[in-house]
Motif scaffolding. Sequence first.
Motif, short mmCIF file in Angstrom:
data_model
loop_
_atom_site.label_atom_id
_atom_site.label_comp_id
_atom_site.label_asym_id
_atom_site.label_seq_id
_atom_site.Cartn_x
_atom_site.Cartn_y
_atom_site.Cartn_z
N ARG A 348 23.75 -17.64 11.67
CA ARG A 348 25.17 -17.83 11.40
C ARG A 348 25.41 -17.80 9.88
O ARG A 348 26.32 -17.15 9.40
CB ARG A 348 25.66 -19.16 11.94
N HIS A 349 24.55 -18.48 9.18
CA HIS A 349 24.70 -18.56 7.73
C HIS A 349 24.52 -17.20 7.08
O HIS A 349 25.15 -16.88 6.08
CB HIS A 349 23.68 -19.55 7.18
N GLU A 350 23.65 -16.37 7.67
CA GLU A 350 23.31 -15.10 7.05
C GLU A 350 24.09 -13.91 7.59
O GLU A 350 23.99 -12.81 7.06
CB GLU A 350 21.80 -14.84 7.18
N SER A 351 24.86 -14.12 8.65
CA SER A 351 25.67 -13.01 9.16
C SER A 351 26.61 -12.56 8.05
O SER A 351 27.25 -13.37 7.40
CB SER A 351 26.50 -13.49 10.36
N CYS A 352 26.67 -11.26 7.82
CA CYS A 352 27.46 -10.81 6.67
C CYS A 352 28.96 -10.81 6.97
O CYS A 352 29.77 -10.73 6.08
CB CYS A 352 27.00 -9.43 6.22
N GLY A 353 29.31 -10.86 8.26
CA GLY A 353 30.73 -10.91 8.61
C GLY A 353 31.35 -9.56 8.81
O GLY A 353 32.55 -9.44 9.02
N PRO A 357 30.95 -9.06 16.80
CA PRO A 357 30.04 -9.84 17.65
C PRO A 357 29.11 -10.74 16.85
O PRO A 357 28.88 -11.89 17.24
CB PRO A 357 29.26 -8.78 18.44
N ARG A 359 29.52 -11.81 13.65
CA ARG A 359 30.26 -12.81 12.87
C ARG A 359 30.74 -13.95 13.75
O ARG A 359 30.50 -15.12 13.49
CB ARG A 359 31.46 -12.14 12.19
N GLU A 360 31.45 -13.59 14.81
CA GLU A 360 32.05 -14.62 15.67
C GLU A 360 31.03 -15.18 16.65
O GLU A 360 31.07 -16.36 16.99
CB GLU A 360 33.25 -14.04 16.43
N GLY A 361 30.12 -14.32 17.10
CA GLY A 361 29.14 -14.75 18.08
C GLY A 361 28.21 -15.81 17.54
O GLY A 361 27.99 -16.85 18.18
N ASP A 363 28.68 -17.80 15.09
CA ASP A 363 29.46 -19.01 14.82
C ASP A 363 29.63 -19.82 16.10
O ASP A 363 29.46 -21.04 16.13
CB ASP A 363 30.83 -18.59 14.26
N TRP A 364 29.96 -19.09 17.15
CA TRP A 364 30.17 -19.74 18.45
C TRP A 364 28.86 -20.36 18.95
O TRP A 364 28.82 -21.50 19.40
CB TRP A 364 30.70 -18.69 19.43
N LYS A 367 28.10 -23.53 17.30
CA LYS A 367 28.98 -24.61 17.76
C LYS A 367 28.52 -25.16 19.10
O LYS A 367 28.57 -26.37 19.34
CB LYS A 367 30.42 -24.12 17.82
N MET B 90 34.42 -8.61 23.10
CA MET B 90 34.84 -8.51 21.70
C MET B 90 36.18 -9.23 21.52
O MET B 90 36.40 -9.92 20.53
CB MET B 90 34.99 -7.04 21.27
N PHE B 93 35.48 -12.84 21.39
CA PHE B 93 34.96 -13.22 20.07
C PHE B 93 36.10 -13.32 19.05
O PHE B 93 36.17 -14.24 18.25
CB PHE B 93 33.94 -12.19 19.57
N ASN B 97 38.04 -17.97 16.94
CA ASN B 97 38.58 -18.76 15.83
C ASN B 97 40.03 -18.42 15.50
O ASN B 97 40.58 -18.88 14.51
CB ASN B 97 37.71 -18.58 14.59
N PHE B 127 35.79 -20.34 24.97
CA PHE B 127 35.52 -20.98 23.68
C PHE B 127 36.20 -22.34 23.67
O PHE B 127 37.43 -22.43 23.64
CB PHE B 127 36.04 -20.11 22.54
N GLU B 129 35.21 -24.92 21.57
CA GLU B 129 34.76 -25.69 20.40
C GLU B 129 35.92 -25.81 19.41
O GLU B 129 37.00 -25.26 19.62
CB GLU B 129 33.59 -24.97 19.73
N ARG B 174 31.27 -14.98 3.47
CA ARG B 174 30.34 -14.27 4.32
C ARG B 174 30.45 -14.79 5.75
O ARG B 174 30.91 -15.90 5.97
CB ARG B 174 28.93 -14.55 3.78
N GLY B 175 30.02 -13.97 6.69
CA GLY B 175 29.95 -14.41 8.07
C GLY B 175 31.30 -14.89 8.58
O GLY B 175 32.33 -14.32 8.28
N ALA B 176 31.25 -15.97 9.35
CA ALA B 176 32.48 -16.49 9.94
C ALA B 176 33.43 -17.04 8.89
O ALA B 176 34.59 -17.32 9.17
CB ALA B 176 32.15 -17.56 10.97
N THR B 178 34.29 -15.36 6.26
CA THR B 178 34.89 -14.23 5.54
C THR B 178 36.40 -14.36 5.52
O THR B 178 37.03 -14.60 6.55
CB THR B 178 34.51 -12.90 6.22
#
Lengths: 426, 741
Positions: A348-353, A357, A359-361, A363-364, A367, B90, B93, B97, B127, B129, B174-176, B178
């Motif tokens: 999650r921390h390293e996903s570049c975003g 799938p 990015r959100e996956g 994170d989910w 959680k 998708m 996803f 958020n 979802f 959370e 980065r990531g979520a 962004t």
Amino acid sequence: MEIKAIGCEPLQLKRMHVKDGHTLKVYQETGGYKSLKKAVGMSQDDIINEVKASSLRGRGGAGFPTGMKWSFVPRQSPKPKYVVCNADESEPGSFKDRYLLERDPHAVIEGMIIAGFALGASTGYIYFRGEYNYLIHIVDAALEEARAAGILGDNILGSGFSMNIHTHTGAGAYICGEETALLSSLEGFRGHPRMKPPFPAVEGLYASPTVVNNVETFTSVPQIIEMGGTVWRDLGTEKSGGTKLWSISGHVKRPGVYELPMGYSDMEKFIMEDCGGMLRDDKKLKAVIPGGSSVYIMNADQILGKNVTLDYEGLVEAGSMLGTGGMMVMDETVDIMESTKNLTEFYRHESCGWCTPCREGTDWLVKVFNRIADGGGRPEDAQLLLDICDNIEGKSFCPLGDAAAWPIQSAIKRFPEDFKKWINKF
Amino acid sequence: MSAELIKVTINGTEYEVDKGRRLIDVCHENGYGIPSFCYYGDLEVQASCRMCLVRIDKMPKLQTSCTISCTDGMVVTTTSEEIEKAQRSMGEFLLANHPLDCPVCDRGGECELQEVIFDWGDVEERFAENKNAKAEKYLSPIVANDPQRCIVCKRCTRVCHEWMGEDAIEAGNRGANTVIGTYGGWLNCSQCGNCIEVCPTGTLLDGTYRHETRPWELDQTVSTDPYGSDGMQISIGTRGGKVHRVVARDRYVNGLNGEFLDVKARFAHDFVCSADRVKTPMIRYKKGGKLIPATWDDAIAHVAAKFREFGKNVGVVASPRLSNEAVFTLKRFAQEVVKSDSYAVSDVADQAPFFNNLSAPLCTHKEIRYATTILLVGGEPEEEQSFTAKQIRQAVRNGGAKLIVVNDTPIRLVSSASQFVHINPCSYDAFVAAFIGGDKSAAKKAGIDAKEIDAIRKTIDETEGEFILMVGGELSANAQAALAGTASKFGGENRRALLHPLPRYNNSVGAHDMTAGRKSVEEVAKDARALLIGGSLQNASIIDGKDFVVVQELFLTDTTLRADVVLPAASFAEADGTFTNNSGYVQRVRQALEPLNQAKADWMITSLIAREMGVDFGYNFAATAVFKAIADSVAAYEGLRYPHLKDESRPASAKYEIADRDVADALKALSESAASLPDETEKISETPKIGHKLHRLTTMTSKTPQFHLLANGNPKPDSLFVSPLVQFNLDGTKRESEAAA
């Protein structure tokens, strides 16, 4: 910390215990840059053919045949060509490249120059992960020595071939180990993967033909040139040539970097004898992640008594992958739910975003793991985790998505009790 | 260039398509609705939303159809259980958020995310959370941002980079985590708002429209941009007699500009419903007295009686902002009612010499996008003809075109240019004398080397495809004539030469077409004793001391200060009509609102005065009849009728006379003009600030409060969470807190 070769002469680890092995003087005294001398007397095609004959497969994790990769680079190109060394060793569990760069940097440089000569590239880059900042000074010093000795720069060893190599550091992003993201980062952009095709061999750095190889791949090249492709290949198996470095960590008595011939038999012997066995004698082996965090986790039943050979094919057969050879050994005190949660937090921390799938996956997933760990687990959570993984796997832009999904899928499948325990715990 | 045709099978039906076409486009054209968010035609492919997954035989995984080029024999499945599961996942996803605050979102009702999810129906949300919360904020006085709604499709950052060349927004973190962000936390760009337009969700929001209404409550009227000469097509959103917003959304408009608009076209529409509008006819009975409201009947009778007194001494001036119908009627008034040839157009940069010397066809904006070489002489399209500038940038960036900029100022487009010919200030005459006439001493006067001119010629000679010569409106009459008159000579065997004017106003071209034989404003103002003026003058002081001045206007301006009668005119949004753009397209302006207060369309006001003076133009209060009269009397518009102008995707053009021209006299005059220039002058080295013309406060733009902040340096407020209009006075100074009082 153990650094040694087992079952073969130390090739990659040749200078690990030699004093000042990182200096040009010692490197040359121990046979260094002989291969380069030989290579510049060969034709470009001969070099590539030797590499092809060696069955050298990329050591960065994907295991793509190196000779094939090199042959994709167009012979004639109006654009400059580049050779890039991927020293962004960020796969959890892998630390082999670090020792190569620290104690044998000239081997990397020699491999890169040979690659540059074979491909007609006059510029090379070594891309370090941000956390390897301290290695840059060692490698820069080595590059400076090589330049001063006429090994690097104009008219290398009087061959008429010129090449220079530069070092570059990333900012600490796992994704930049993915070759196209590495190239984006090297160009100064955000470290996002790029679309393939075009593959870097055709359109890579600055939209020019580029070969990106792992540190260990490059250090293998001088050996191949020195002893000949087939001889080198025969150290290992037909499809997985040569020797391979393994980074062992976790609950073994002697963790470290080991050099094994490909096809080493077997995995149980390696863990239980070569690495000294389980850290605590009264604790049993529970799980092994054999190739860096992104591969399927294996349970003890898949290893013990199964005669698993350590090469690309053997590990796939056993239900995992060789990856980078970052082997993590866990004994029965490890809770696989927690270890998988830890890995998922990493992804999650390293996903570049970049893509949905991943990015959100991720994170989910984190959680859900957090909720389970906080005591909010629900009976349907295991299935939910599997579903999310299934929706990420094969649909993400780059392999990071798959890498995040596989550990979870295998963990739930192979250690269902660890998950049930948590969900029914409170 | 006919591409090779290949066969592709989609869902069992075989189609013939051009080889290498993008699969998603082929599917969409053939009615297979593949959902997608990040894919946007003519922007670089991103392939990040992963919505457009399809199954292609012989490929291991589902493939994103936006990245696939069609190959012969390809077998594609776009709907199956597997694909729906993947696409739904998708969606799941993306919603994870997403705040799902559709009921309070400005985009609700025309949100692409909402549509895709609703199209499936039966959405189960697993979802459960906590969502990652991100606060709403302002990025500029005009652009608001709700980052939590973002699906990171990055259309916005791509339009900012590829269309605008401004790179004002980029993804951060980065990531979520962004988010789409700005450099320095505040948007200092031209504020074109294209990022808002292309946003598929309610992440980037129109700060002038925020929380005003729901999109489905708006009436959408397709019309033409009332500011620039590119003729960008807009959709005016009105409700309850008020203009709420202007967009160019594909779902409403199918114009030459796609979804592209600039800051003025998109945001500066408050003037239409401004409280400052002139509400009733007003008469100043005595010089120096006040304007006193009057009825239309009284005002028209008063004007007619006065004009009768002055007979032929009545001059007529039309603004290039007015519709063709209005300008044409004003000209008829001069010719048929007061029977004088004293009529003019109040344009600051008259391009009559350009149009009167056409030797090559005008290019369309599409031709600019796909041109091979573009030579831009003068002008500053990025500030004045923003769509032309966008097409130039894309031609260079996405099409590999060569751009040669000839300018006395290093304008921003220079950064896209392959050659910049930096001439001395105001030495265009010398440049044209050197470039067209081969006058070597003129090159020196222009401050350039003869080699630079050779380089231009070489680039043109090597061009295969389209060569476009763009001519700035500020060039002298002779320079315009020489360039337009010799353009055809740049054509060749594999090369077509095209011309593109850069007029200043929305209907500069139409106003020119309507008023053949016109005089200059100064001449008309000097000769006439009484004036009928449509719109306002650039320099109102030229009508000082006139005996009787009638102005048809929306607002009280410098010109109405000097008027004896002010007649309330309808804005572009309240009247039917046409504008003609810089490609020669005759484009409809449609009535979106009933005229406000007592306003009337300009052409109607003029014809009412005419009728009172005994001449009936025969319009019978119908704009169609005015246009028919135009078509019957202006050769370039022959045969055109409103129904021909209906489909914006197939525009109708005015037909200009294209012929070989003799420009010898013009060149001689240019050489003389060049000779009078000083030998040594300092070149202008500073690139003008972004928005220095776009953000200028004018009668029209000043009615939108946000423009005041833009014009006053776009200060960054202390809090990004509160509208900058609350934190600043209109002059850009900080507003004292009222809470303390």
